[in-house]
Enzyme design. Structure first.
Site, PDB file in Angstrom:
ATOM      1  CG  ASN A  10      -5.685 -22.269  11.552  1.00 20.94           C
ATOM      2  OD1 ASN A  10      -5.378 -23.016  10.612  1.00 20.94           O
ATOM      3  ND2 ASN A  10      -4.781 -21.676  12.321  1.00 20.94           N
ATOM      4  CD1 TRP A  11     -10.408 -26.924  10.135  1.00 22.69           C
ATOM      5  CD2 TRP A  11     -10.031 -28.347   8.442  1.00 22.69           C
ATOM      6  NE1 TRP A  11     -11.607 -27.189   9.525  1.00 22.69           N
ATOM      7  CE2 TRP A  11     -11.405 -28.059   8.485  1.00 22.69           C
ATOM      8  CE3 TRP A  11      -9.554 -29.212   7.449  1.00 22.69           C
ATOM      9  CZ2 TRP A  11     -12.312 -28.611   7.581  1.00 22.69           C
ATOM     10  CZ3 TRP A  11     -10.453 -29.757   6.549  1.00 22.69           C
ATOM     11  CH2 TRP A  11     -11.821 -29.460   6.620  1.00 22.69           C
ATOM     12  CE  LYS A  12      -3.947 -23.644  15.228  1.00 27.39           C
ATOM     13  NZ  LYS A  12      -3.370 -23.260  16.499  1.00 27.39           N
ATOM     14  CG  HIS A  94      -1.511 -19.080  12.615  1.00 28.08           C
ATOM     15  ND1 HIS A  94      -0.706 -19.705  13.534  1.00 28.08           N
ATOM     16  CD2 HIS A  94      -2.770 -19.112  13.123  1.00 28.08           C
ATOM     17  CE1 HIS A  94      -1.455 -20.100  14.560  1.00 28.08           C
ATOM     18  NE2 HIS A  94      -2.707 -19.762  14.328  1.00 28.08           N
ATOM     19  CD  GLU A  96       0.030 -22.816  15.355  1.00 32.50           C
ATOM     20  OE1 GLU A  96      -0.384 -23.319  14.295  1.00 32.50           O
ATOM     21  OE2 GLU A  96      -0.643 -22.787  16.403  1.00 32.50           O
ATOM     22  CD  GLU A 163      -5.186 -16.648  15.746  1.00 29.97           C
ATOM     23  OE1 GLU A 163      -6.196 -17.344  15.888  1.00 29.97           O
ATOM     24  OE2 GLU A 163      -4.138 -17.072  15.244  1.00 29.97           O
ATOM     25  N   GLY A 169      -4.223 -22.383  21.679  1.00 32.79           N
ATOM     26  CA  GLY A 169      -4.091 -23.788  22.031  1.00 32.79           C
ATOM     27  C   GLY A 169      -3.785 -24.029  23.500  1.00 32.79           C
ATOM     28  CB  SER A 205      -8.244 -20.763  24.109  1.00 28.63           C
ATOM     29  OG  SER A 205      -6.978 -21.412  24.067  1.00 28.63           O
ATOM     30  N   GLY A 226      -9.168 -22.500  16.264  1.00 32.62           N
ATOM     31  CA  GLY A 226      -8.297 -23.651  16.015  1.00 32.62           C
ATOM     32  C   GLY A 226      -8.964 -24.934  16.481  1.00 32.62           C
TER      33      GLY A 226
HETATM   34  P1  PGA Z   1      -6.990 -22.316  19.171  1.00 29.94           P
HETATM   35  O1  PGA Z   1      -6.173 -21.818  17.898  1.00 29.94           O
HETATM   36  O2  PGA Z   1      -8.425 -21.916  18.962  1.00 29.94           O
HETATM   37  O3  PGA Z   1      -6.803 -23.799  19.202  1.00 29.94           O
HETATM   38  O4  PGA Z   1      -6.393 -21.628  20.362  1.00 29.94           O
HETATM   39  C1  PGA Z   1      -6.448 -20.589  17.290  1.00 29.94           C
HETATM   40  C2  PGA Z   1      -5.497 -20.349  16.149  1.00 29.94           C
HETATM   41  O5  PGA Z   1      -4.307 -20.690  16.259  1.00 29.94           O
HETATM   42  O6  PGA Z   1      -5.895 -19.827  15.092  1.00 29.94           O
END
Ligand code: PGA
Length: 244
Positions: A10-12, A94, A96, A163, A169, A205, A226
């Site tokens: 997931n590049w965001k 997601h 976010e 998640e 993150g 993470s 991510g």
């Molecule tokens: P992260 O993000 O691996 O940077 O913790 C995961 C995600 O939000 O899908």
């Protein structure tokens, strides 16, 4: 039931269209066997990512879409627009998007229907916040998210990503035992006919150095990655760990 592992990046809001092309071409040329691999890329990079992945087993996903077929929704993107570009699937729900863009379970139910009707694969993300975990509300939150998005009705056609919001993150992963418990709970929310084949990714993470122990758990079928998906080496190392 044996499930093919599934690892998605997931590049965001990272990588331009010009950066995505060479990056995806490199990944596509190094796909490990025995694991399904996808990248969830920003809308503007979808066309170049699809082109770069052509002929490989790497799948290109969007990170969101609107539920309506078309209409007066300025700034939004429909399932048909994604399919027309050659996009294979979409990440929905997601945390976010839930947190910053008011994504609701009711909207997600409609998005799931629209994406599946358009022939796309879906990764549906669920997970509790730190406060919810500390209040022992994890199971209630997961059950509500699954129920509210009507995911159980389409459980034979989707992937779920667990998640925990507090692990995203932050460098704080769930322990393998904690993640396994949540995954088993999620699987139990689905009807028996779908539960056995349902792939449930862990996200939060996940890195090359903790992937193997998480992926060794019986109900962890892959990862949603991510930060570690923004470079090829760690992302491919995690994908390889899913096969081992
Ligand atoms: P992260 O993000 O691996 O940077 O913790 C995961 C995600 O939000 O899908």
């Amino acid at each position: 039931m044996s499930r093919t592992p599934f690892v998605a990046g997931n590049w965001k809001m990272h990588k331009t269209a010009s950066e995505a092309g060479p990056f995806v071409r490199d990944l596509a040329g190094r796909m490990p066997e025995g694991v399904d691999v996808a990248v969830c890329v920003p809308f503007t990079a979808l066309a170049s990512a699809v082109e770069a992945a052509r002929g490989s087993r790497l799948r290109v996903f969007a990170q969101n879409m609107h539920q309506a077929a078309q209409g007066a929704f300025t700034g939004e993107i429909s399932a048909a627009m994604l399919v027309d570009l050659g996009v294979h699937g979409v990440l929905l729900g997601h945390s976010e998007r839930r947190q910053y863009f008011n994504e609701s379970d009711a909207a997600l139910a409609e998005k799931l229907d629209a994406a599946l009707a358009a022939g796309m694969e879906v990764i549906l993300a669920v997970g509790e916040t730190k406060r919810e975990r500390e209040a022992a509300l994890t199971e209630q939150v997961l059950a509500t998210q699954i129920e509210g998005s009507r995911a159980a009705e389409v459980g034979d056609r989707i992937t779920v990503a667990y998640e925990p919001v507090w692990a995203i993150g932050t460098g704080r992963t769930a322990t393998p035992q904690m993640a396994q418990e949540a995954h088993a709970f999620i699987r139990a929310q689905f009807p028996p006919a779908a539960a056995g084949g349902l792939r449930i990714q862990y996200g939060g993470s996940m890195k090359p150095d903790n992937a193997a122990e998480l992926l060794a758990m019986p109900d962890i079928d892959g990862g949603l990655i991510g930060g570690a998906s923004l470079e090829a080496e760690p992302f491919l190392a995690i994908a390889a760990a899913a096969v081992a």
